[in-house]
Design an enzyme around this catalytic site. Structure first.
Site, PDB file in Angstrom:
ATOM      1  N   GLU A  26       9.125 -28.367  50.129  1.00  0.00           N
ATOM      2  CA  GLU A  26      10.225 -27.392  50.177  1.00  0.00           C
ATOM      3  C   GLU A  26      11.126 -27.657  48.981  1.00  0.00           C
ATOM      4  O   GLU A  26      11.559 -28.787  48.756  1.00  0.00           O
ATOM      5  CB  GLU A  26      10.986 -27.547  51.502  1.00  0.00           C
ATOM      6  CG  GLU A  26      12.371 -26.924  51.551  1.00  0.00           C
ATOM      7  CD  GLU A  26      12.373 -25.407  51.387  1.00  0.00           C
ATOM      8  OE1 GLU A  26      11.675 -24.723  52.144  1.00  0.00           O
ATOM      9  OE2 GLU A  26      13.105 -24.908  50.488  1.00  0.00           O
ATOM     10  N   THR A  39      10.123 -17.369  50.660  1.00  0.00           N
ATOM     11  CA  THR A  39      11.032 -16.231  50.732  1.00  0.00           C
ATOM     12  C   THR A  39      10.392 -15.059  49.992  1.00  0.00           C
ATOM     13  O   THR A  39       9.261 -15.131  49.529  1.00  0.00           O
ATOM     14  CB  THR A  39      12.382 -16.586  50.076  1.00  0.00           C
ATOM     15  OG1 THR A  39      12.109 -17.039  48.745  1.00  0.00           O
ATOM     16  CG2 THR A  39      13.087 -17.697  50.844  1.00  0.00           C
ATOM     17  N   GLU A  40      11.138 -13.973  49.878  1.00  0.00           N
ATOM     18  CA  GLU A  40      10.668 -12.805  49.125  1.00  0.00           C
ATOM     19  C   GLU A  40      10.434 -13.177  47.659  1.00  0.00           C
ATOM     20  O   GLU A  40      10.968 -14.170  47.184  1.00  0.00           O
ATOM     21  CB  GLU A  40      11.744 -11.696  49.164  1.00  0.00           C
ATOM     22  CG  GLU A  40      12.175 -11.305  50.555  1.00  0.00           C
ATOM     23  CD  GLU A  40      11.015 -10.870  51.393  1.00  0.00           C
ATOM     24  OE1 GLU A  40      10.596  -9.733  51.245  1.00  0.00           O
ATOM     25  OE2 GLU A  40      10.504 -11.689  52.189  1.00  0.00           O
ATOM     26  N   ASP A  60       4.766 -20.376  52.975  1.00  0.00           N
ATOM     27  CA  ASP A  60       5.850 -19.844  53.810  1.00  0.00           C
ATOM     28  C   ASP A  60       7.075 -19.702  52.915  1.00  0.00           C
ATOM     29  O   ASP A  60       7.994 -20.510  52.952  1.00  0.00           O
ATOM     30  CB  ASP A  60       6.101 -20.823  54.960  1.00  0.00           C
ATOM     31  CG  ASP A  60       7.271 -20.398  55.833  1.00  0.00           C
ATOM     32  OD1 ASP A  60       7.775 -19.272  55.668  1.00  0.00           O
ATOM     33  OD2 ASP A  60       7.685 -21.213  56.683  1.00  0.00           O
ATOM     34  N   ASP A  76      12.384 -24.874  57.234  1.00  0.00           N
ATOM     35  CA  ASP A  76      12.918 -24.877  58.599  1.00  0.00           C
ATOM     36  C   ASP A  76      12.026 -25.666  59.552  1.00  0.00           C
ATOM     37  O   ASP A  76      12.441 -26.001  60.657  1.00  0.00           O
ATOM     38  CB  ASP A  76      13.137 -23.446  59.108  1.00  0.00           C
ATOM     39  CG  ASP A  76      11.871 -22.608  59.046  1.00  0.00           C
ATOM     40  OD1 ASP A  76      10.833 -23.036  59.577  1.00  0.00           O
ATOM     41  OD2 ASP A  76      11.918 -21.507  58.458  1.00  0.00           O
TER      42      ASP A  76
END
Lengths: 276, 276
Positions: B107, B158-159, B156, B87
């Site tokens: 990413e 996600t879970e 950074d 993001d």
């Protein structure tokens, strides 16, 4: 998702939702709608007017932070008043301070006390302690009738709607000042900075006009709106950030520590801005 | 309650729910299910696999706290890596540090970058900055192929389900150590202590075996589970609690302050216990 779910709309457009194992009690009292339920995530839980008041799993954050920050700030708290707080959690924490000789609880709704004793016994159990006097009555009136009486006053109210609306007024804070001794301290829960910034600013302004030392501190309460809760403290003499190291004594807690006592006053910038 | 509501089950029995004004984009990418929606409370919001990733209204808490704590801890960060974070919010904060000459973003899911640029422009805008190199690829592999290259690495992710599962392993932290220079620092988001205590304990144990200075700090993020978020920091040399006063420079933030830099490491007792 299956089963029954309780949803609290914390704002018009946002809320929390939780699975209910079973309802324990539902009643519209003289003052508010009271619900007690067993939840799958948080244990037994008390709701008033559809808002989460306390849960077995996370209640200690709120109760410890309301009680221990002012009680360690005061050098020798002997007489303490809790306005609201009929679940008994703040009283339980207050009694962990051996200096406290008497703790008075003034809760307007006797049903909150009754059903907390029944379904939240680890929270309400100390209401029977001999150092505690429980008064079912109007906290606003009790304050108005008290003078130079308390070392520490804690306002453990619901939101400023319904029976608690008087507890967020300047007149109430002036009454508290009068009810406190000359070096007294009070603390009130003042909601969260994400959805109620205006309220925090207003209370800070009002309390500053009455108490020479006005501060704000925060704690994380997962079942309360935004998870970030604020407490406004007004003190006549003692500064919560200047507590002598030897004032702290060992205490059985899950959230509060003497280091956190100070860190809780270090506010994120957008919260600090609300106090200026 | 009217209208469409999105509910994230943060645990099996608890979640948050929010009103959706309109869906902006929905797509199952090569890696995950991506949803972008305009919410009534939080502005535009990115969801991955049904979990809140970021919102326009509260994104700055997470992005500031991931970036500024390690970047002020390091005396002169010049080359920075962000793993995940498509993001662009962490990158935006990284670029506020004039010492940073190059910031690399790796990413895995190019669609996250694409739709963040389209619907979260205040967050993703700095991905176009000339100091930034954007790589669409596997962060785990990028780390494995890097040696003595970065001053600061931020994870950074996600879970630890789906594409991020490798990013919570001891092998990954060992790779990070190798990819860092001799006085490098890394930080990773490590979920919340109310529902993921085991994960925090495991990561702390693993990181401690690799980095001599391992710490945990917290921030309040209202749209993340429990509202209390943790970040694990591993540092080879620099202690985040011993930053020279003159190291801090003015920076435009809404959450981070130099005072909060230290206070964020003062943990509630039940969280502190997870680090011991």
């Amino acid at each position: 998702m299956g089963g029954f779910w309780f949803t609290e709309k914390q704002t018009e457009n946002f809320g929390i939702t939780m699975k209910i194992n079973r309802t324990l009690h539902t009643e519209t009292t003289e003052f508010q709608h009271l619900e007690m339920a067993e939840t799958a995530e948080w244990g037994n839980m008390l709701f008033l007017d559809g808002m989460v008041m306390t849960s077995q799993r996370d209640e200690w954050v709120y109760h410890e932070m309301v009680a221990h920050v002012p009680l360690f700030t005061h050098p020798n708290p002997e007489k303490v008043l809790v306005v609201g707080g009929g679940d008994g959690g703040v009283i339980r924490e207050v009694l962990k301070h051996p200096s406290v000789k008497k703790a008075v609880l003034v809760e307007i709704d006797g049903k909150v006390i009754e059903y907390s004793k029944k379904y939240l016994p680890e929270i309400a159990g100390e209401l029977e302690n001999e150092r505690v006097e429980v008064i079912v009555g109007d906290g606003f009136m009790h304050i108005a009738e008290s003078q130079n009486e308390y070392d520490v006053i804690m306002v453990d109210s619901t939101e400023p709607v319904g029976p608690a609306v008087n507890l967020f007024t300047k007149g109430f804070y002036a009454g508290i000042s009068k009810a406190l001794k000359e070096d007294g301290i009070f603390v009130a829960q003042t909601d969260n900075p994400w959805f109620k910034a205006d309220l925090i600013q207003q209370v800070q302004r009002d309390v500053k006009e009455i108490f020479p030392i006005t501060t704000l501190y925060i704690a994380n309460i997962p079942t309360y709106p935004s998870g970030m809760w604020t407490f406004t403290m007004g003190s006549k003499k003692h500064n919560p950030l200047e507590v002598a190291e030897d004032r702290f004594h060992e205490i059985d807690t899950k959230y509060y520590t003497k280091e956190l006592h100070n860190a809780a006053f270090v506010l994120p910038k957008f919260v600090k801005d609300l106090t200026e």
